[in-house]
Design an enzyme around this catalytic site. Structure first.
Site, PDB file in Angstrom:
ATOM      1  CG  ASP A 380      47.199  26.338  44.137  1.00 24.94           C
ATOM      2  OD1 ASP A 380      47.701  26.478  43.010  1.00 24.94           O
ATOM      3  OD2 ASP A 380      46.186  26.947  44.520  1.00 24.94           O
ATOM      4  CB  CYS A 545      38.971  32.411  43.658  1.00 25.56           C
ATOM      5  SG  CYS A 545      38.101  32.613  42.116  1.00 25.56           S
TER       6      CYS A 545
END
Ligand code: PLP
Length: 589
Positions: A380, A545
């Site tokens: 990521d 998040c």
């Protein structure tokens, strides 16, 4: 009278793009027609938008026999391309055809730039058909194939055709002594949104670039240029706007491929952003390759976008989700890696840089260890790609995803990089548009990567402007930006450490990027955010998040400051002043 290849080269050389199209039409006009009886399904070349039939006439049975290619199409411009193929191949033996560098012909004629991707697929389809017939002849005549063509020709050609020219971008030396010092005030002036005066009279202090960075004027100008001057859908029309938009769109892909040091432009897929990219990998690759009993390895510091897709995949496939333990200062505990990374680990999904702790993860070392046990590594790159040099070849990652809006580019666009062989193993999960090769009532087939993963209308303007954002970073100097951010991070941490009752999460400045997350005893992050806002300081509060990480750290919410090229020491002073005000106002001591 058909022209020779040299004659075609000569006539093509002086033509501009539009005249080249007209010339192809003329060439097509002169091509003899294929008899109707030869226009059978068997002789059809697949993958072409128009209908193409192709047969060969071979003047003998041994391997010295010469080929004559006869082909036809219902489109005159394709007939023009066929004339070029015939001029290239006719009179050659099967071996000569297989060894012939047809890409060099396409390059010399600049064909890549002048024909739509669909037509390019069709052209490749014809080349594949000729190669297949040549190989069959060689096998039947007892000859052996030249080494270079033992692979699937179409794939080899496409990768080679779109290989990056010259030395790729390469990565800047971050610790080099001669890196220019960034003048952040100058940089700031290039960002219109930061040049305004807020209602209270102060300038905006933007400390939330980890969520979305601001855009320099050049990126805004590029979006405007596209909209005002040549907007059209991409990969659709061959009219002037269509050609220009394709050039710009594919040009952005090349810029980004070089920026990542990707092996080929075909390994760069435009997506709507990191979240979608990671979900595409988990669903498109993971569903095919993760089996019951396998393990998926990730970490508790992941953004939900790199956690939940793997959690859901594990549930669906009967696999186990495992976590790399963290050290007390919020780094991956590499000493314990062997206990969780085993031959059962099918995927390692890891962030390049934590969006909460700021931790920079040792991707190269992780990949090295993953290779020993045959694990696929997904990175990521949402936070790492904008701030740390990324070299997908040197890092050897299998997949990487990131977003444009954190890299000074627009929202709605991102990149999924995949090693060419990994993209081959990945199924598309969204269907329609440019990803289609052929559709029949019973079944359909897909284009090659990257088109296979670019269904529907792309975020065209945004993708082009992302290319401009990457150019802006490169022109400003990636190494200079990095050094500036690292210096500012260190200074911010040092100054925050003087705040009474503060807990700063994550490792020391040497192991992190410009993301600093903290809590101050007696002040709720939401209240602090309101006071910061009053002072024109824009920072984020909440769980960012990363709920599993907040639970692990035993906190429900935190305040996050994230830095970018345009932040200055004055911004940090403004932050500190606002915190001092909050302490006076909110903390009862
Ligand atoms: N991964 C990380 C580490 C992030 O910081 C973010 C966004 O904050 C994402 C993934 C999701 O990015 P996007 O919302 O652009 O899809």
């Amino acid at each position: 009278m058909l022209l020779t290849l040299e004659e075609i080269f000569e006539e093509f050389a002086d033509l501009d793009r539009q005249d080249q199209s007209l010339y192809l039409l003329e060439l097509g006009d002169e091509l003899p027609e294929l008899p109707v009886v030869a226009r059978t399904d068997e002789n059809k070349v697949h993958g072409c938008q128009s209908q193409v039939w192709l047969i060969t006439d071979i003047d003998g049975a041994d391997d010295s026999a010469r080929f004559t290619i006869v082909a036809d199409s219902d489109s005159n411009i394709v007939r023009g391309l066929i004339a070029i193929l015939e001029a290239s191949y006719n009179g050659k033996t099967a071996r000569e055809i297989l060894e012939y560098d047809i890409d060099a012909v396409f390059h010399r004629l600049n064909l890549q730039q002048h024909i739509t991707p669909q037509r390019r697929n069709g052209l490749r389809g014809m080349v594949d058909r000729v190669s297949k017939l040549a190989r069959m002849h060689l096998v039947q005549s007892g000859g052996s194939e030249p080494d270079a063509v033992n692979r699937v020709i179409g794939e080899t050609r496409s990768a080679r055709e779109r290989m990056l020219p010259g030395t790729p971008g390469g990565q800047p030396q971050l610790d080099a002594k001669d890196v220019a010092v960034l003048n952040a005030e100058d940089i700031r002036r290039q960002f219109p949104v930061l040049c305004q005066t807020l209602p209270g009279g102060s300038r905006p202090i933007f400390l939330d670039s980890g969520a979305s960075a601001q855009k320099p004027q050049s990126v805004i100008d590029k979006e405007r240029e596209v909209e005002e001057q040549y907007f059209a859908n991409a990969h659709r029309g061959t009219y002037q706007f269509g050609q220009r938009i394709d050039e710009e769109f594919e040009g952005a892909r090349t810029t980004i491929a070089k920026f990542l040091n990707a092996p080929s432009v075909d390994s760069i897929v435009f997506t709507p952003g990191t979240t979608i990219g990671l979900n595409m990998i988990a669903s498109g690759w993971g569903r095919r390759h993760v089996q019951p009993g396998d393990e998926i390895l990730t970490s508790v510091m992941e953004h939900h976008a790199n956690f939940v897709p793997w959690q859901q995949l594990a549930k669906e496939r009967g696999a186990t989700l495992k976590l790399i333990p963290l050290t007390s200062d919020g780094r991956l505990d590499m000493d314990q890696l062997d206990s969780v990374l085993t031959r059962r680990t099918r995927v390692l999904a890891i962030t390049g840089m934590s969006n909460m702790l700021g931790t920079i993860n040792p991707i190269r070392e992780l990949v090295r260890r993953a290779r020993e046990v045959g694990t696929c590594v997904v990175v990521d790159g949402a936070q790492s790609v904008p701030h740390l040099p990324t070299d997908v070849i040197a890092d050897d990652v299998d997949f990487l995803a990131f977003s444009g809006h954190k890299l000074y580019g627009p929202t709605g666009v991102g990149i999924l990089y995949g090693k060419p062989e990994r993209l081959e193993e990945m199924d598309p999960i969204i269907f329609g548009g440019h990803m289609i090769s052929e559709v029949h009532i019973e079944k359909s087939s897909w284009s090659a990567a990257p088109a296979r993963f670019e269904a529907g209308t792309m975020p065209i303007v945004q993708a082009i402007a992302l290319g401009t954002a990457v150019e802006w970073v490169q022109q400003t100097g990636f190494a200079s930006i990095h050094q500036h951010e690292q210096k500012l991070t260190k200074e911010t941490i040092e100054r925050l450490q003087t705040v009474p009752g503060i807990t700063i999460f994550g490792p020391d400045a040497a192991h992190r990027g410009g993301i600093i997350t903290f809590r101050i005893d007696g002040i709720h992050p939401e209240d602090l955010a309101a006071i910061l806002d009053q002072h024109g300081v824009f920072a984020r509060h909440g769980h960012h998040c990363t709920m599993p990480l907040h639970t692990y750290l035993g906190v429900s919410a935190t305040t996050r400051v994230s830095l970018a090229a345009y932040n200055t020491v004055d911004d940090i002073t403004a932050l500190m002043n606002a915190i001092e005000f909050a302490l006076k106002k909110l903390v009862k001591r």
